[in-house]
Design an enzyme around this catalytic site. Structure first.
Site, PDB file in Angstrom:
ATOM      1  N   ARG A  54       0.833  -1.202   0.000  1.00 23.84           N
ATOM      2  CA  ARG A  54       0.000   0.000   0.000  1.00 23.84           C
ATOM      3  C   ARG A  54       0.866   1.250   0.000  1.00 23.84           C
ATOM      4  NH1 ARG A  54      -1.146   2.280   4.551  1.00 23.84           N
ATOM      5  NH2 ARG A  54      -1.336   0.345   5.723  1.00 23.84           N
ATOM      6  N   TYR A 107     -17.420  16.770 -15.358  1.00 28.76           N
ATOM      7  CA  TYR A 107     -17.764  15.353 -15.328  1.00 28.76           C
ATOM      8  C   TYR A 107     -18.728  15.096 -14.163  1.00 28.76           C
ATOM      9  CZ  TYR A 107     -17.191  10.404 -14.187  1.00 28.76           C
ATOM     10  OH  TYR A 107     -17.425   9.100 -13.870  1.00 28.76           O
ATOM     11  N   ASP A 179      -7.929  18.704 -15.223  1.00 29.82           N
ATOM     12  CA  ASP A 179      -8.252  17.328 -15.594  1.00 29.82           C
ATOM     13  C   ASP A 179      -7.922  17.181 -17.078  1.00 29.82           C
ATOM     14  OD1 ASP A 179      -9.446  14.945 -16.397  1.00 29.82           O
ATOM     15  OD2 ASP A 179     -11.133  15.155 -15.023  1.00 29.82           O
ATOM     16  N   LYS A 204      -8.978   5.841 -19.190  1.00 25.84           N
ATOM     17  CA  LYS A 204      -9.386   6.317 -20.499  1.00 25.84           C
ATOM     18  C   LYS A 204      -8.244   6.184 -21.516  1.00 25.84           C
ATOM     19  CE  LYS A 204     -13.236   7.454 -18.344  1.00 25.84           C
ATOM     20  NZ  LYS A 204     -12.923   7.433 -16.920  1.00 25.84           N
TER      21      LYS A 204
END
Length: 384
Positions: A54, A107, A179, A204
């Protein structure tokens, strides 16, 4: 970013930055380090800084270095999704009483997180058109800490002049977040234009094959990176090593894919612009697009995202979405396959009734890399 990578072209960085062939085996691809923990040479004796997956993983570190190099930044941090990256950034930079500015067509997931979650923590927000710097300035207050910009925006494909918005944000004592998901690192470099932090949904265009979910943040600020790194480890929304491997594999072909996406989108825009059932085509590459000049200044090309307003209202939009065979009706974007969706009922349903509500006759196309003649024929059949 190392001096070596500063001198290299984009595709060279995409393929090589962040990893050198394994000196022991010569493996040219980044290994998938599927280990949850790492042996230590005595108490506190970490090998290359790794202790627990982690906190850090060699495969993930390669992606983070690669993304920093692609964005021309210093620090990269990878997350399990674009929304996890968004959440970590907002929590690391905002405190109760703070304010941020978001796009008026952001978004839906970003809007939902801010509107439904962060407002409960005493965070206030205003909306402004990203293509109107004066509107951004007017939306700022003395408590504004972040100005959040998508460019191109999702789904209306508006363009923010990054350099101008960065100046406005900095004049007001705020940081600019861009973004960069729709443009990708290949088409746009926000840090070089004054942005403080760049965000991607690596799901994406960076991954590019609709087979992995992830997110990343890149910055030049040591303090921002330190703040984000604390939450990356403390909250633990990190990607697994196989997801990271898939993302790195996708990045290697980003440049050639983005050129094909753009080639296909440009021809589809030309076709749709002449179709009698299309009310309007939204694409920053069009001379008549209100953000065309800004896009031409800051983007290498105009990308593979195309939105259209369909005649016949919501039913006309739904009919188009239902009628395609090569374009798949699905959410998400940026993969090699072409996708079509109805934002008002799908990705942006959360904006209904708000200042960010999208038109009900809007259809968003994620243009893939198939043969463009097949894509145009598919749209032609669907439009009747």
């Amino acid at each position: 970013m190392s001096d070596q990578h500063q001198k290299q072209g984009f595709s060279t960085r995409a393929i090589h930055a962040g990893y050198e062939p394994d000196p022991q085996t010569g493996a040219v691809n980044v290994p998938i380090y599927a280990s949850s923990t790492f042996a230590q040479d005595g108490v506190g004796g970490l090998r290359d800084g790794f202790e627990y997956a982690r906190t850090g993983n060699p495969t993930r570190r390669a992606l983070e270095a690669n993304m920093a190099a692609l964005e021309g930044g210093t620090y990269g941090r990878a997350f399990s999704s674009g929304m996890a990256a968004t959440d970590a950034l907002l929590r690391s930079q905002l405190r109760p009483g703070d304010h941020l500015v978001i796009p008026n067509d952001a978004y839906g997931g970003t809007f939902r997180l801010i509107d439904k979650v962060f407002t409960q923590w005493g965070i206030d927000y205003s909306v402004a058109a990203v293509n109107d710097v004066d509107a951004v300035r007017a939306a700022m207050t003395d408590k504004t800490k972040l100005v959040w910009v998508e460019t191109p925006t999702n789904p209306l494909l508006n363009i923010g002049d990054i350099e101008a918005v960065a100046s406005a944000a900095h004049d007001g004592g705020a940081k600019l977040v861009v973004d960069n998901t729709f443009a990708s690192s290949y088409l746009q470099q926000p840090l070089s234009l004054g942005a403080d932090i760049v965000l991607h949904s690596t799901t994406k265009y960076l991954g590019g094959h609709s087979d992995v979910v992830g997110g990343v943040l890149v910055t030049d600020s040591e303090q921002v990176d330190s703040d984000v790194a604390f939450l990356q480890n403390g909250a633990g929304a990190v990607p697994g090593p196989f997801d990271v491997y898939l993302t790195l594999r996708g990045i290697k072909t980003l440049a050639v894919r983005m050129d094909r996406h753009s080639d296909n989108a440009e021809q589809i825009v030309e076709y749709l612009g002449k179709h009698p059932k299309i009310e309007k085509v939204l694409y920053p590459g069009l001379d008549g697009h209100p953000g065309h000049a800004a896009a031409a200044k800051q983007m290498k090309r105009y990308g593979g995202m195309v939105s259209v307003l369909v005649k016949g209202g919501a039913q006309g939009a739904r009919d188009l979405c239902a009628g395609t065979k090569v374009f798949t009706l699905a959410e998400s974007l940026g993969g090699i396959e072409s996708l079509i969706e109805h934002p008002a009922a799908m990705t942006h349903a959360s904006t209904a009734g708000s200042l960010l509500e999208v038109p009900d006759n809007l259809v968003r196309l994620s243009v893939g890399i198939e043969d463009v003649d097949d894509l145009i024929a598919d749209l032609d059949r669907a439009l009747g």
